[in-house]
Design a protein around this motif. Structure first.
Motif, PDB file in Angstrom:
ATOM      1  N   VAL A 171      13.236 -19.272   2.933  1.00 51.36           N
ATOM      2  CA  VAL A 171      12.687 -19.878   1.566  1.00 51.36           C
ATOM      3  C   VAL A 171      11.633 -17.844   1.721  1.00 51.36           C
ATOM      4  N   LEU A 172      10.995 -18.342   2.976  1.00 47.94           N
ATOM      5  CA  LEU A 172       9.938 -17.665   3.212  1.00 47.94           C
ATOM      6  C   LEU A 172      10.547 -15.940   2.617  1.00 47.94           C
ATOM      7  N   ASP A 173      11.124 -16.202   2.878  1.00 50.19           N
ATOM      8  CA  ASP A 173      11.783 -14.465   2.499  1.00 50.19           C
ATOM      9  C   ASP A 173      11.848 -13.927   1.261  1.00 50.19           C
ATOM     10  N   PHE A 174      11.742 -15.329   0.618  1.00 51.22           N
ATOM     11  CA  PHE A 174      11.599 -14.443  -1.051  1.00 51.22           C
ATOM     12  C   PHE A 174      10.151 -15.316  -1.939  1.00 51.22           C
ATOM     13  N   THR A 175       9.361 -16.023  -0.720  1.00 50.53           N
ATOM     14  CA  THR A 175       8.710 -16.391  -1.768  1.00 50.53           C
ATOM     15  C   THR A 175       7.089 -15.804  -0.893  1.00 50.53           C
ATOM     16  N   SER A 176       7.138 -14.534   0.271  1.00 51.68           N
ATOM     17  CA  SER A 176       6.099 -14.058   1.173  1.00 51.68           C
ATOM     18  C   SER A 176       6.538 -12.919   0.861  1.00 51.68           C
ATOM     19  N   CYS A 177       5.348 -12.523   1.494  1.00 50.95           N
ATOM     20  CA  CYS A 177       5.049 -11.080   1.573  1.00 50.95           C
ATOM     21  C   CYS A 177       5.158 -10.011   3.262  1.00 50.95           C
ATOM     22  N   ALA A 178       5.173  -8.561   3.397  1.00 52.58           N
ATOM     23  CA  ALA A 178       5.346  -8.360   4.852  1.00 52.58           C
ATOM     24  C   ALA A 178       4.249  -8.495   5.598  1.00 52.58           C
ATOM     25  N   ASN A 179       3.035  -7.868   4.415  1.00 50.15           N
ATOM     26  CA  ASN A 179       2.114  -8.248   5.718  1.00 50.15           C
ATOM     27  C   ASN A 179       1.084  -9.487   6.247  1.00 50.15           C
ATOM     28  N   ARG A 180       2.186 -10.721   5.416  1.00 52.67           N
ATOM     29  CA  ARG A 180       1.590 -11.976   5.951  1.00 52.67           C
ATOM     30  C   ARG A 180       2.670 -12.008   7.066  1.00 52.67           C
ATOM     31  N   LEU A 181       4.300 -12.051   6.848  1.00 52.37           N
ATOM     32  CA  LEU A 181       4.629 -12.951   7.708  1.00 52.37           C
ATOM     33  C   LEU A 181       5.265 -11.980   9.065  1.00 52.37           C
ATOM     34  N   GLY A 182       4.343  -9.966   9.056  1.00 49.60           N
ATOM     35  CA  GLY A 182       4.605 -10.075  10.220  1.00 49.60           C
ATOM     36  C   GLY A 182       5.798  -8.748  10.427  1.00 49.60           C
ATOM     37  N   LYS A 183       6.534  -9.662   9.698  1.00 48.65           N
ATOM     38  CA  LYS A 183       8.668  -9.026   8.866  1.00 48.65           C
ATOM     39  C   LYS A 183       8.799  -7.960   7.593  1.00 48.65           C
ATOM     40  N   PRO A 184       9.761  -7.409   7.732  1.00 45.31           N
ATOM     41  CA  PRO A 184      10.244  -7.325   6.190  1.00 45.31           C
ATOM     42  C   PRO A 184      10.381  -8.125   5.606  1.00 45.31           C
TER      43      PRO A 184
END
Ligand code: FPP
Ligand code: MG
Length: 256
Positions: A171-184
């Motif tokens: 889900v986070l792959d759709f709803t979050s961004c690279a800065n927050r995830l630390g990955k693309p």
């Protein structure tokens, strides 16, 4: 950390002190090493250049060295596993390595039949992510308890946490961004992968079926699929309907 906490819970449950046995600590380390090796290989498969906010090994030193680095970590983990000297534990943790590779192979395929697709997705999710946590939790329980029911409870707890982790990651792959995830982010569609959010969106928008089958390879597929997923509101609520955590048998045991 999950494996260490499971080990402590098993020790207390088995009327031993909560203190970790050296072999249980080793299992937690081995589990982390298998996880790291699989991610080093995963970056190559996904052609990814960041992880936890840092450059990946393939980005820094190229794919050949990244594959060998992953192999090296795995070989060190195998030696540490052999040193524990317990055949059942060796067999349980070896299963993880087989599952990881089978899970990645499953991810390369798509199911034509829509009913089979979700089953395939959950089985793949178990193998690529949950098997590691499930079998590591089981391994630490085996060392202090001879009751197969306790081993199964530890396994099911890890399985549920692992599947829930990967569903949220998808889900986070759709709803979050690279800065927050630390990955693309927004990576799965570009890799041709139809994860949970796309499968749910497909129930509402059957147009997605053809895109899933061609793995989003035609011009504009990724953008269109993205829009469909965003149209399905409140993905998390739909996820809850899957009810994966509802009957987690480990919960009562951990509380105890
Ligand atoms: C991350 O998934 C990847 C995995 C959980 C498993 C990867 C397994 C392999 C590459 C098989 C090789 C295994 C060994 C033991 C060397 P993801 O891509 O969905 O997550 P991400 O967004 O964090 O990359
Ligand atoms: Mg990846």
């Amino acid at each position: 950390m999950i494996v260490i906490l499971m080990a402590r819970a098993c020790n207390v449950h088995s009327n031993k002190e909560g203190v970790l046995l050296p072999a249980q600590r080793s299992i937690a380390m081995i589990s982390e090493m298998i996880h790291t090796a699989s991610l080093v290989h995963d970056e190559v498969i996904d052609d990814s250049d960041t992880r936890r906010g840092k450059n990946t090994i393939n980005k820094l030193w190229g794919e050949k060295k990244a594959i060998l680095a992953g192999d090296f970590i795995l070989s060190a983990a195998s030696m540490a596993l052999a040193r524990i000297g317990n055949n059942t534990v060796v067999s349980v943790l070896s299963q993880v390595i087989e599952d990881l590779v089978r899970g990645e192979f499953m991810q390369l395929g798509s199911k034509e039949n829509e009913n089979e697709r979700f089953k395939h997705y959950l089985e793949k999710t178990f193998k690529k992510t949950a098997s590691l946590i499930a079998n590591s939790c089981k391994a630490v329980s085996i060392l202090v308890n001879s009751d197969p029911e306790v081993h199964e409870i530890a396994y099911q707890y890890g399985r549920n946490v692992g599947i829930a982790f990967q569903l949220v990651d998808d889900v986070l792959d759709f709803t979050s961004c690279a800065n927050r995830l630390g990955k693309p982010s927004a990576a799965d569609l570009k890799l041709g992968l139809a994860t949970g959010p796309v499968l749910f969106a497909c129930q509402q928008f059957p147009e997605l079926h053809a895109m899933i089958m061609r793995r989003f390879s035609s011009d504009g597929d990724v953008d269109r699929a993205w829009q469909y997923v965003l149209k399905v509101r409140r993905i998390c609520v739909v996820y809850r309907q899957v009810n994966l955590m509802k009957t987690c048998p480990g919960a009562a045991f951990i509380k105890h």
